[in-house]
Design an enzyme around this catalytic site. Structure first.
Site, PDB file in Angstrom:
ATOM      1  N   LYS A  61       5.383  -6.120   4.085  1.00  0.00           N
ATOM      2  CA  LYS A  61       5.287  -7.374   4.825  1.00  0.00           C
ATOM      3  C   LYS A  61       6.094  -8.458   4.096  1.00  0.00           C
ATOM      4  CE  LYS A  61       1.688 -10.523   6.410  1.00  0.00           C
ATOM      5  NZ  LYS A  61       0.256 -10.698   6.631  1.00  0.00           N
ATOM      6  N   GLU A 104       5.718  -2.583  -6.552  1.00  0.00           N
ATOM      7  CA  GLU A 104       5.747  -1.123  -6.413  1.00  0.00           C
ATOM      8  C   GLU A 104       6.758  -0.702  -5.350  1.00  0.00           C
ATOM      9  OE1 GLU A 104       3.080  -3.028  -6.434  1.00  0.00           O
ATOM     10  OE2 GLU A 104       1.486  -2.127  -7.646  1.00  0.00           O
ATOM     11  N   GLY A 117      -2.153  -6.978   6.141  1.00  0.00           N
ATOM     12  CA  GLY A 117      -1.655  -5.660   5.721  1.00  0.00           C
ATOM     13  C   GLY A 117      -2.592  -4.531   6.129  1.00  0.00           C
ATOM     14  N   ARG A 118      -3.883  -4.697   5.849  1.00  0.00           N
ATOM     15  CA  ARG A 118      -4.831  -3.610   6.138  1.00  0.00           C
ATOM     16  C   ARG A 118      -5.182  -3.511   7.618  1.00  0.00           C
ATOM     17  NH1 ARG A 118      -6.719  -7.633   3.145  1.00  0.00           N
ATOM     18  NH2 ARG A 118      -8.498  -8.878   3.794  1.00  0.00           N
ATOM     19  N   GLU A 132     -11.498  -4.556   0.791  1.00  0.00           N
ATOM     20  CA  GLU A 132     -10.574  -5.681   0.600  1.00  0.00           C
ATOM     21  C   GLU A 132     -10.967  -6.819   1.552  1.00  0.00           C
ATOM     22  OE1 GLU A 132      -6.262  -5.190   1.186  1.00  0.00           O
ATOM     23  OE2 GLU A 132      -5.984  -5.820  -0.877  1.00  0.00           O
ATOM     24  N   HIS A 153     -21.040  20.512  -0.515  1.00  0.00           N
ATOM     25  CA  HIS A 153     -21.125  21.399  -1.673  1.00  0.00           C
ATOM     26  C   HIS A 153     -20.878  20.649  -2.970  1.00  0.00           C
ATOM     27  CE1 HIS A 153     -21.468  25.122   0.688  1.00  0.00           C
ATOM     28  NE2 HIS A 153     -20.925  24.336   1.608  1.00  0.00           N
ATOM     29  N   LYS A 211      -1.898  -8.480 -10.814  1.00  0.00           N
ATOM     30  CA  LYS A 211      -0.450  -8.409 -10.529  1.00  0.00           C
ATOM     31  C   LYS A 211       0.294  -9.355 -11.455  1.00  0.00           C
ATOM     32  CE  LYS A 211      -0.420  -8.088  -5.524  1.00  0.00           C
ATOM     33  NZ  LYS A 211       0.108  -8.749  -4.352  1.00  0.00           N
TER      34      LYS A 211
HETATM   35  C1  G6Q Z   1      -3.652  -5.768   2.726  1.00  0.00           C
HETATM   36  C2  G6Q Z   1      -3.124  -6.333   1.515  1.00  0.00           C
HETATM   37  C3  G6Q Z   1      -2.286  -5.406   0.666  1.00  0.00           C
HETATM   38  C4  G6Q Z   1      -0.835  -5.309   1.111  1.00  0.00           C
HETATM   39  C5  G6Q Z   1      -0.033  -4.663  -0.011  1.00  0.00           C
HETATM   40  C6  G6Q Z   1       1.413  -4.486   0.353  1.00  0.00           C
HETATM   41  O1  G6Q Z   1      -4.312  -6.366   3.531  1.00  0.00           O
HETATM   42  O2  G6Q Z   1      -2.490  -7.522   1.806  1.00  0.00           O
HETATM   43  O3  G6Q Z   1      -2.817  -4.120   0.572  1.00  0.00           O
HETATM   44  O4  G6Q Z   1      -0.732  -4.594   2.290  1.00  0.00           O
HETATM   45  O5  G6Q Z   1      -0.138  -5.445  -1.175  1.00  0.00           O
HETATM   46  O6  G6Q Z   1       2.007  -5.701   0.649  1.00  0.00           O
HETATM   47  P1  G6Q Z   1       3.406  -5.772   1.316  1.00  0.00           P
HETATM   48  O7  G6Q Z   1       3.327  -5.151   2.665  1.00  0.00           O
HETATM   49  O8  G6Q Z   1       3.777  -7.219   1.368  1.00  0.00           O
HETATM   50  O9  G6Q Z   1       4.349  -5.003   0.431  1.00  0.00           O
END
Ligand code: G6Q
Length: 566
Positions: free
Chosen positions: A215, A221, A282-283, A368, A399, A523
């Site tokens: 996003k 990463e 994001g989620r 989250e 199990h 972070k």
């Molecule tokens: C979700 C969070 C988080 C996000 C990641 C990746 O709700 O905001 O999990 O999706 O940190 O972020 P980017 O899509 O910006 O790389």
């Protein structure tokens, strides 16, 4: 008024005292019809046979009575659940700490819907992106989108993390049955180089497409892995330097982002970029362009079915009376156990192998979103918020950790998810093996609820010393969610069910379910420490902030020493 000062909360507390020692055996004995009464359904989009199908929620095996449900619903009304839900659907800025609208529901709105953000209808943009995604997905699937060496791309590697990984990865695993099996799909998220190395070791760069999902397009990463992928790809293609690079990148890289500037800086063609909006968390983004890999896997029609499933649950959440509203009931039951029985965790146990990453997906969605300890106006809460969410597919879990579920000292409410039909009907007659799976899920719900009394164990001739060990207390609550079969539509509905259950819980606790400030501190510290690990001196990088604690400082020194001496 604070939550715990509300009369509805106090009424629930008093009610809890009367119910906490009542056994599910008693509740069923006193009310034999509850297994058929304490159920609710939500319609699904018409299935293959065009018949109307539904999700069936059996919540009879919960430690509730009609009075409990009534009190929980009163609490929901006092917390203005309906008004808050309507505010979300209306595009109000309900993500207060980030001052954003929360409109994942717009991602699956029908073409003719009108959902406005700041006076602008966002639905046409949503459909415009969906159409571009469909055009691209079709050309990749048909082998028309050629790589730099003129070969069709047969491998798709999604690079992203958190919300830009868990949804697409879970959806691919869940919908593999519907995927183009001639293609290979991989997901790279971890900044641990092992992830990229293992996911790409058997892939041919000439046939590989990277979908860089971020996003912000600044996530450490993802950007690290995207650069690594570019090097890997160009090296593999024998391209280096000059104009060849951008031509090759244009054929092998696409981006999904809201940050078009950064995407361009990375070298991805704006034509190969699929946008989304800051009102998609994001989620909550697996049904946005972040789902591009899903669309390539299952095709645009499959993706449309997925969206239809989401939409069906959105409509149910928006319009069904609270007392028959599945996500509302599930959310309120979660509040009941977390806040009154003080259950620390909740387990999700899908009885379908394809859903093996669903618990991981839900961990982010639930924890989250509702792992917060201040209310919307910044007040420290004096109650528990989101439970620890965990799970594994049944029957494997049976199990291992089910021992604790059945005989441990902790109360763990369980969501059992099952399907009437399997996608792989094996056995004799075909499908017989699915009967075993279904028998197991029903058996678990029954065993959890009713247990096995010491009397019943004794009656089997068990020696007295062994009786306590073989007794099952029971009274362990579970929901059973039954769906017709795993499909794009039912997956969409299932995800939306949890999204709205999370919303319901967040409204009761009055937290911001759509921010995630809690991931920021680590972070920022990592950025500083990496400079110290790689910098010229063992001392902390200059101007980097206060000294580390003695343990972190010692570990930094040890690591540097190891790196130096090889
Ligand atoms: C979700 C969070 C988080 C996000 C990641 C990746 O709700 O905001 O999990 O999706 O940190 O972020 P980017 O899509 O910006 O790389």
């Amino acid at each position: 008024m604070t939550l715990t000062a509300r009369p509805e909360w106090r009424a629930l507390l008093a009610h809890y005292q009367t119910l906490k020692d009542v056994h599910l055996r008693r509740l069923f004995a006193d009310d034999p019809g509850r297994g058929e009464r304490l159920v609710a359904t939500a319609p699904l989009p018409p299935g293959d046979d065009a018949g109307q199908e539904s999700i069936y929620l059996d919540y009879s095996k919960h430690r509730v009575t009609d009075e409990t449900l009534d009190l929980l619903l009163q609490l929901a009304r006092a917390c203005r659940l309906e008004a808050r839900r309507d505010a979300m659907f209306a595009g109000e800025r309900i993500n207060r700490t980030e001052d954003r609208a929360v409109l994942h529901v717009a991602l699956r709105a029908p073409r003719d819907a009108v959902i406005e953000v700041d006076g602008k209808n966002v639905v046409p943009e949503v459909h415009a992106v969906l159409e571009r995604m469909a055009g691209f997905a079709r050309s990749v699937r048909a082998g028309e989108w050629l790589g730099h060496s003129g070969r069709p791309l047969r491998n798709v590697v999604n690079i992203g993390i958190g919300g830009s990984d868990l949804g697409p990865m879970m959806a691919y695993e869940a919908l593999k049955y519907y995927a183009d099996r001639a293609m290979t799909f991989r997901f790279v998220s971890n900044v641990d180089g092992t992830d990229f190395a293992e996911q790409t070791r058997d892939l041919d760069p000439a046939e590989t497409l990277f979908v860089v999902c971020s996003k912000t397009f600044t996530t450490l990463e993802t950007m690290t892995n995207a650069h690594l992928a570019r090097e890997w790809c160009l090296r593999g293609l024998g391209v280096s330097g000059g104009r060849g690079d951008s031509g090759a990148v244009a054929r092998h890289f696409v981006a999904v982002s809201t940050n078009l500037e950064e995407v361009q800086r990375f070298g991805i063609d704006p034509d190969n970029t699929f946008g989304f909006w800051d009102w998609v968390g994001g989620r909550y983004s697996m049904d946005s362009a972040i789902g591009l890999s899903t669309m390539i896997a299952i095709g645009p029609e499959g993706f449309a079915d997925l969206l239809a499933g989401f939409r069906a649950l959105d409509e149910h959440f928006r319009t069904a009376p609270l007392e028959r509203n599945l996500p509302v009931l599930m959310g309120l039951l979660s509040v009941w156990y977390g806040n009154f029985f003080e259950a620390e965790t909740a387990a999700v146990l899908p009885y379908d192998q394809y859903l093996h990453r669903f618990p991981a997906y839900l961990q982010q969605l639930t924890m989250e979103s509702n792992g917060k300890s201040v209310t919307l106006d910044g007040q420290q809460v004096d109650f528990q918020t989101g439970p620890i969410f965990w799970g594994e597919p049944g029957t494997n879990g049976q199990h291992s950790f089910y021992q604790l579920l059945h005989q441990g000292t902790r109360l763990v409410p369980c969501d059992l998810i099952a399907f009437y039909e399997t996608l792989n009907p094996v056995g004799d007659p075909p499908g017989a093996q699915h009967d075993l799976l279904t028998a197991n899920v029903l058996a678990q719900a029954e065993a959890l609820a009713f247990g096995k009394t010491a009397g019943a164990v004794r009656a089997e001739g068990t020696p007295e010393w062994l009786v306590p060990h073989r007794t099952f207390e029971g009274n362990r609550p579970s929901s059973l969610v039954f769906l017709p079969r795993l499909s794009p539509a039912t997956l969409g509905a299932l995800v939306a069910l949890y999204e709205h259950s999370v919303f319901t819980q967040g409204v009761i606790w009055d937290v911001d379910s759509f921010d995630q400030w809690g991931v920021e501190l680590g972070k920022a510290l990592a950025q500083r420490i990496v400079a110290e690990l790689q910098g010229p001196a063992a001392a902390p990088a200059s101007g980097a902030g206060p000294a580390h604690d003695s343990s972190t400082a010692a570990l930094i020194r040890r690591y540097r020493e190891h790196r130096r001496t090889g």
